[in-house]
Every structure is written in C-alpha cells, then in structure tokens.
Design an enzyme around this catalytic site. Structure first.
Site, PDB file in Angstrom:
ATOM      1  N   CYS A 156     -11.055 -12.164  23.832  1.00 58.09           N
ATOM      2  CA  CYS A 156     -10.144 -11.351  24.623  1.00 58.09           C
ATOM      3  C   CYS A 156      -8.770 -12.005  24.625  1.00 58.09           C
ATOM      4  CB  CYS A 156     -10.689 -11.240  26.043  1.00 58.09           C
ATOM      5  SG  CYS A 156      -9.674 -10.268  27.156  1.00 58.09           S
ATOM      6  N   HIS A 198     -15.229  -2.507  25.760  1.00 59.06           N
ATOM      7  CA  HIS A 198     -14.547  -3.728  26.203  1.00 59.06           C
ATOM      8  C   HIS A 198     -13.257  -3.359  26.939  1.00 59.06           C
ATOM      9  CE1 HIS A 198     -13.112  -8.033  25.424  1.00 59.06           C
ATOM     10  NE2 HIS A 198     -11.991  -7.419  25.799  1.00 59.06           N
ATOM     11  N   GLU A 199     -12.473  -2.434  26.348  1.00 56.66           N
ATOM     12  CA  GLU A 199     -11.190  -2.052  26.957  1.00 56.66           C
ATOM     13  C   GLU A 199     -11.382  -1.256  28.242  1.00 56.66           C
ATOM     14  OE1 GLU A 199      -8.658  -3.655  25.993  1.00 56.66           O
ATOM     15  OE2 GLU A 199      -9.735  -4.409  24.257  1.00 56.66           O
ATOM     16  N   HIS A 209     -11.930  -3.417  31.146  1.00 55.57           N
ATOM     17  CA  HIS A 209     -10.693  -3.956  31.746  1.00 55.57           C
ATOM     18  C   HIS A 209     -10.151  -3.023  32.831  1.00 55.57           C
ATOM     19  CE1 HIS A 209      -9.819  -7.642  29.665  1.00 55.57           C
ATOM     20  NE2 HIS A 209      -9.875  -7.078  28.468  1.00 55.57           N
TER      21      HIS A 209
END
Length: 187
Positions: free
Chosen positions: A114, A157-158, A161
């Site tokens: 990351c 993954h994004e 966030h």
C-alpha cells in the site's frame, strides 16, 4: 500533480475513517482530483517518470490516502498480457459499491502492499475472487462491472480504504502465511 508527499501514511486518522458519499453533480475540484489520481498511477508505473518524481509504483489510489475523506478511488491495472499495451482496467470510481462477490476466495502470492504503508507486511490477504461493483464515473454516468482475480483484488483494496480498513486487517495475525483449502493464489 500528486506526489508521494501528498499521500498520508498509516497512523493518520483519515485512513481509519469511513469516507463520505460524494454528491452529484461533481465539483470541478472532485473531477480534477479524479484526473490527478489516475495521472499519479500512470506516472508511478512509468519507470522514467517514477524515478524522476520519486514515486512508488501503484495500481490503485483512494481519496482518503490523500487526506480527502470522500468515496473516490482510481485504479490503473496494466494488462498481464505482454501483447497488449492497454491497461486491463483504468478508471476513476465515485461512490463504488460491491453488489455481490464470489464464495471462491483469492489472494496475491506475494501479499499486498500500500502506498500509505512504508513497511513490508508479510501474510496472505484473502479476498473474494470475483466481485460485481457499481460506481459513477467523473461524468456522472453509472456503471456496473464484473471483475475477477487481480482486478477484483485491487478494487476491493481501494474500497476498503473508503471504509477505514487497511489491507493488513485481513491477514491472520496468528498464522499470516496459512491458507485454508480452495483459496486461489494469484502469482
């Protein structure tokens, strides 16, 4: 232009907050942010530009990583096919939502990294192998996309966030390199 100096690092509270939905029509600033996020990813994957601008390579970036708590992500995933020069996925997603996901799980063989984490974190990050996601583009058009394997992992993954979740939250702390049967390992 976004540089590594603009990316906040773990420990910053914005990375643990749930980002706010974005209202339409988008503001000029939000549209420009989306363009700059994609530009950063493209620059980070260009060896000459990355060296010149001191960028770490990335395939995804979320607005919270820029200390902007809005539900905007950018992904720029190069094609794994050496014959193709076009990326396999390159877009800005506003207010992305995962509608459904497969029972089949997958992870990257090398683990995940990351741009907001300046250390190696060993361990498998197990996610859904396939997802269906809806999102709006910078023009306000709604899209529905089915993704699998690497592209699905990048988008998950994004989206994490946007929900205050870091990739290492998915790693089994007691046994980081253990995988249950049936998990697809993507090399």
């Amino acid at each position: 232009m976004i540089t590594m100096d603009d990316i906040i690092r773990e420990g910053n509270p914005t990375l643990r907050a749930v980002a706010k939905e974005v209202a339409f029509p988008l503001t000029e600033e939000e549209i420009e942010l989306g363009h700059q996020m994609i530009e950063f990813l493209k620059n980070s994957q260009d060896p000459e530009k990355a060296k010149e601008l001191h960028l770490r390579g990335g395939v995804g970036l979320a607005a919270p990583q820029l200390d902007i708590s809005k539900r905007i992500i950018a992904v720029h995933v190069p094609s794994l096919d050496p014959e193709k020069t076009e990326p396999s996925l390159s877009t800005v997603m506003v207010n992305p939502k995962i509608l459904s996901h497969s029972v089949q799980e997958a992870c990257l063989g090398e683990g995940e990294g990351c741009l907001s984490v300046d250390r190696e974190v060993p361990g498998y990050v197990v996610r859904a192998a396939r997802i269906t996601v809806t999102y709006y583009d910078l023009a306000g058009e709604k899209h529905k996309l089915r993704l699998k394997n690497y592209e699905a992992i990048v988008v998950q993954h994004e989206i994490d966030h946007l929900n205050g979740i870091m990739f290492y939250d998915h790693i089994d702390q007691a046994n980081p390199l253990h995988l249950k049967d049936g998990v697809l390992v993507i090399e």
